[in-house]
Design a protein around this motif. Structure first.
Motif, short mmCIF file in Angstrom:
data_model
loop_
_atom_site.label_atom_id
_atom_site.label_comp_id
_atom_site.label_asym_id
_atom_site.label_seq_id
_atom_site.Cartn_x
_atom_site.Cartn_y
_atom_site.Cartn_z
N TYR A 89 0.78 -1.35 -0.13
CA TYR A 89 0.27 -0.06 0.14
C TYR A 89 0.95 1.31 -0.07
O TYR A 89 0.57 2.26 -0.85
CB TYR A 89 -1.13 0.03 1.25
CG TYR A 89 -2.07 0.82 1.08
CD1 TYR A 89 -3.38 0.68 0.36
CD2 TYR A 89 -1.97 2.33 1.43
CE1 TYR A 89 -4.28 1.46 0.14
CE2 TYR A 89 -2.87 3.28 1.06
CZ TYR A 89 -4.12 2.89 0.48
OH TYR A 89 -5.14 3.70 0.18
N HIS A 140 1.49 3.66 -3.03
CA HIS A 140 0.47 4.64 -3.31
C HIS A 140 0.66 5.93 -2.83
O HIS A 140 0.74 6.96 -3.62
CB HIS A 140 -1.29 4.18 -3.14
CG HIS A 140 -1.97 5.08 -3.18
ND1 HIS A 140 -2.24 5.75 -4.28
CD2 HIS A 140 -2.98 5.81 -2.27
CE1 HIS A 140 -3.29 6.84 -4.19
NE2 HIS A 140 -3.62 6.67 -2.93
N HIS A 193 -1.73 10.71 3.63
CA HIS A 193 -3.27 11.18 3.17
C HIS A 193 -4.06 10.05 3.67
O HIS A 193 -5.37 10.23 3.69
CB HIS A 193 -3.52 11.61 1.80
CG HIS A 193 -3.41 10.71 0.80
ND1 HIS A 193 -2.21 10.29 -0.03
CD2 HIS A 193 -4.45 9.90 0.23
CE1 HIS A 193 -2.69 9.29 -0.90
NE2 HIS A 193 -4.12 8.79 -0.75
N ASP A 194 -3.90 8.81 3.63
CA ASP A 194 -4.62 7.54 3.70
C ASP A 194 -4.65 7.14 5.13
O ASP A 194 -5.33 6.19 5.66
CB ASP A 194 -4.55 6.59 2.77
CG ASP A 194 -5.04 6.69 1.65
OD1 ASP A 194 -6.06 7.69 1.31
OD2 ASP A 194 -4.82 6.39 0.42
N ASP A 237 -3.81 12.33 -5.85
CA ASP A 237 -4.58 11.22 -5.22
C ASP A 237 -5.32 10.23 -6.59
O ASP A 237 -5.45 9.28 -6.87
CB ASP A 237 -5.14 11.17 -4.02
CG ASP A 237 -5.85 10.19 -3.46
OD1 ASP A 237 -5.16 9.08 -3.55
OD2 ASP A 237 -7.06 10.16 -2.89
N ASN A 296 -4.77 7.02 -8.70
CA ASN A 296 -5.53 6.04 -8.87
C ASN A 296 -6.03 5.71 -10.04
O ASN A 296 -6.23 4.52 -10.58
CB ASN A 296 -6.86 6.40 -7.86
CG ASN A 296 -6.49 6.37 -6.48
OD1 ASN A 296 -5.67 5.51 -5.96
ND2 ASN A 296 -7.43 7.08 -5.70
MN MN Z 1 -5.22 7.89 -1.70
#
Ligand code: MN
Length: 730
Positions: A54, A57, A81-82, A148, A152
């Motif tokens: 992860y 990302h 950010h996540d 972001d 994606n």
């Molecule tokens: Mn994200």
């Protein structure tokens, strides 16, 4: 050619470090490393749907943010950010470790992500409103969100099809327009192209293949253009950077598949971009480009003097190479270039570079202006309108204008304050006497621009001006003015309508006595919708009936009943003089003639043409080479009906004239000269300026004029420019 890699696109921390090291900004590497390590630890062994760790990302998102030139806190915000959303970590912990600013950014991004997207207009509007509030609060939040989103999309291939399509629709409706509003073209283009690839894979592929086919030829083409410009500028302008580019696939798609054009009909599929050090070099390059290549009329746009609302600046011109292949040339400075690619983010970067807020007040002002526009929109009561306005704002066919109170009105491009007044309220239109834009009085035919604050000045009495019908753009304003005249000015309309009709009769050789007149009308006109002759005159007077439309029928009726000698009823032979008709064609020796273009050969400006005097339809224009035109006019039937004519601007030859303009040196001088000339539709062959010492500049312009009078007019218009001391022909 594939513009974007189809392989899922991940960047790791060493790549991020590399970008940051090569940036011109100063970064707090310690803080960024800490953020990275904390994010890596918090995400633990979480994986993306594709199985990839992860942490790659947020690291990739941070790379995009860094490439846009954003600051340390933005990069940390991107890395983290996540974290709050997807792990156990709380905002309080972030505040403690990285400070309130980073925490605020993360909170903002998380909140935006929770806004549900809906295709329902009302819901969508509400979402945009929330998004804009977040944006106005701290522009960095939306930039991280866009990054972001972009990442994606770059890694969307492993997602189920429905999800890919949903996200793509959302991009087209929401994120790409916002990127456009912020001027971040790089993100806007890639978001749109990647979304299009999922929404219409076949269409996308078609365009990509077509571009691929022409790749080799195109590269060669662009190379030759580059060489020619380099050759001509290398002595006079230092540091000229030239690159070729291809339009984004989505914008080609809009024009080909949506608007039905072929690739060859799009002027700016291929473009050359010239980047120089300063503004005056931009205009110098323009002069050179117009000297080497033939410019296409009306394709020159000066966004340097008149920046687009999203701060975009450049000179655009479309020219033809020696093989008549059109291409666009964009000329700009480096600063304009960064703004064009990274928009508001670029300004962020400059602002940082200048050391905080104090640096460049004009840039700060620009950012402030964008913020204010956003806040103004939020004051609009009806959110549905808001959504519609925002979406329309991004289509190039609309402008979007504020009232002093902050209400937003959406109008077609080319609209004037009159359109705006009638859109506000019919009474406002009827009572209008003038308009102010941002506090300054403007002419009534001023063309409104997005972001204008337009105030309508009214008087007590209703009295619209009839000429406004020709000035205004919207059908509703036109019809409201006509309606007013129809009801309020009946007596005047009758008189005016009668005069117009008499004039038209005379011109068409219709001569009737008073009694014949009455009878003629009763028979021809009154059986239709008009009860009395006065009703008919009134309709002509206020413009409800257009005479040119009904004249052919009236004339036919007249000839059937009264005319004995039809042959005499042709175009009156006025004394030989050149008359400029609205059609763009000058009929030699005839004045004020109705002109129409024949359908058999559809002549275009530049074609050699000839006119044929028809019975009742004025002069019909054919190409000289049309099969319906006799080869030998002396041998044909009725040679007297063929009449020579030519295109309006084609008075024999245009002649080239060089002007030397001496003026007090100041910034914007060359821009002012260019704008004046282009407003007069003067073709510019070259335009240069040099310093003449003692605070003076000499501008040399080579232009096309049609004659001495024309030149005199041009010189007198140019003399109005501030600071001009002398203009002479050389
Ligand atoms: Mn994200």
């Amino acid at each position: 050619m594939s513009k974007y890699s189809k392989i899922a696109h991940y960047q790791d921390f060493s790549e991020l470090k590399n970008i940051l090291e090569h940036s011109e900004n100063q970064y707090d590497m310690e803080k960024i490393t800490k953020a990275y390590e904390f994010a890596e630890e918090s995400h633990g062994d979480q994986r993306r749907v594709s199985g990839i760790p992860y942490i790659l990302h947020p690291t990739s998102v941070a790379c995009i943010v860094a490439e846009l030139g954003m600051d340390t806190d933005s990069v940390c915000g991107a890395l983290l950010h996540d974290v709050v959303e997807d792990t156990e970590i709380t905002l309080e912990q972030i505040v403690k470790m990285f400070g309130g600013d980073v925490a605020k950014l993360i909170d903002g991004v998380t909140k935006i992500s929770k806004i549900p997207y809906s295709t329902k207009e009302q819901q969508q509007a509400e979402n945009i409103r929330k998004m804009l509030i977040a944006m106005a609060d701290d522009i960095r939040v939306i930039i991280i969100k866009l990054a972001d989103r972009l990442h994606n999309m770059r890694t969307m291939d492993c997602m189920p099809e429905q999800k890919r399509r949903d996200k793509s629709v959302e991009n087209m409706h929401l994120f790409a327009p916002i990127a456009h509003r912020l001027g971040i073209k790089a993100i806007k283009d890639e978001l749109e192209d990647r979304s299009l690839q999922y929404l219409d894979p076949i269409g996308y592929q078609e365009i990509e293949n077509a571009l691929l086919l022409s790749e080799e030829g195109r590269d060669k083409f662009i190379e030759t253009i580059k060489e020619q410009i380099t050759e001509k500028t290398k002595d006079s302008i230092k540091s000229v950077y030239i690159s070729g580019r291809v339009k984004s696939i989505n914008s080609i798609y809009r024009k080909t598949i949506v608007q039905g054009k072929t690739l060859n009909q799009i002027y700016d599929v291929f473009a050359v971009r010239v980047i120089v050090d300063n503004v005056s070099d931009c205009y110098n390059v323009l002069g050179v480009v117009h000297d080497i290549f033939k410019p296409i009329p009306n394709r020159f746009k000066d966004y340097i003097s008149m920046p687009k609302p999203n701060m975009y600046q450049s000179l655009h011109t479309t020219v033809l190479d020696t093989n008549a292949i059109p291409f666009e040339v964009q000329i700009r400075t480096w600063e304009m270039h960064y703004t064009a690619e990274y928009g508001i983010a670029a300004h962020w970067k400059y602002k940082l570079g200048m050391g905080g807020d104090g640096g460049n007040s004009k840039l700060a002002e620009n950012i402030q202006r964008v913020k204010e526009m956003i806040l103004d929109q939020l004051e609009t009561e009806d959110v549905t309108d808001l959504a519609r306005n925002i979406r329309n704002d991004f289509t190039e066919n609309d402008v979007y204008v504020f009232t002093p109170k902050g209400d937003v009105f959406n109008l077609p491009v080319g609209s004037t304050p009159v359109d705006m007044a009638y859109l506000i309220h019919t009474q406002v239109g009827h009572r209008m006497v003038g308009a102010k834009i941002s506090g300054k009085i403007v002419p009534i035919d001023y063309k409104l621009k997005t972001g204008d604050i337009c105030e309508i000045i009214t008087q007590k009495e209703e009295h619209p001006n009839k000429q406004w019908i020709d000035i205004c753009k919207t059908a509703s304003a036109k019809s409201k003015i006509r309606q007013w005249y129809k009801h309020e000015k009946r007596d005047e309309n009758i008189i005016e309508g009668k005069q117009m009709l008499e004039k038209e009769f005379k011109r068409n050789g219709i001569h009737l006595t008073e009694e014949e007149h009455e009878e003629f009308f009763r028979r021809v006109i009154l059986k239709k919708q008009y009860n009395t002759i006065d009703d008919f005159y009134a309709a002509v007077g206020y413009g409800g009936i257009q005479l040119w439309k009904i004249m052919p029928r009236l004339k036919e009726e007249y000839q059937k009943t009264y005319a004995k000698d039809i042959e005499k009823i042709t175009v009156p032979q006025a004394p030989a003089k050149r008359h400029k008709a609205n059609s763009g064609v000058v009929i030699e020796g005839a004045d004020d003639v109705l002109v129409k273009f024949s359908n058999c050969c559809s002549p275009l400006p530049g074609d050699e043409i000839i006119g044929y005097i028809t019975r009742g339809y004025g002069v019909s224009i054919h190409k000289r080479s049309c099969t319906n035109v006799p080869r030998d006019l002396n041998q044909c039937e009725e040679p007297q009906r063929w009449i020579s004519c030519h295109w309006e601007d084609e008075t024999g030859e245009a002649f080239r004239s060089t002007l030397q303009i001496t003026a007090a040196d100041r910034t914007g001088l060359l821009a002012d000269v260019t704008i004046k000339l282009s407003n007069m539709h003067i073709f510019i062959h070259s335009l240069n300026s040099r310093e003449a010492g003692d605070g003076r500049a000499v501008v040399t312009a080579t232009i096309d004029v049609t004659g001495k009078n024309h030149l005199r007019g041009v010189i007198s218009k140019l003399s109005d420019i501030n600071g001009i001391e002398e203009i002479k022909r050389v």
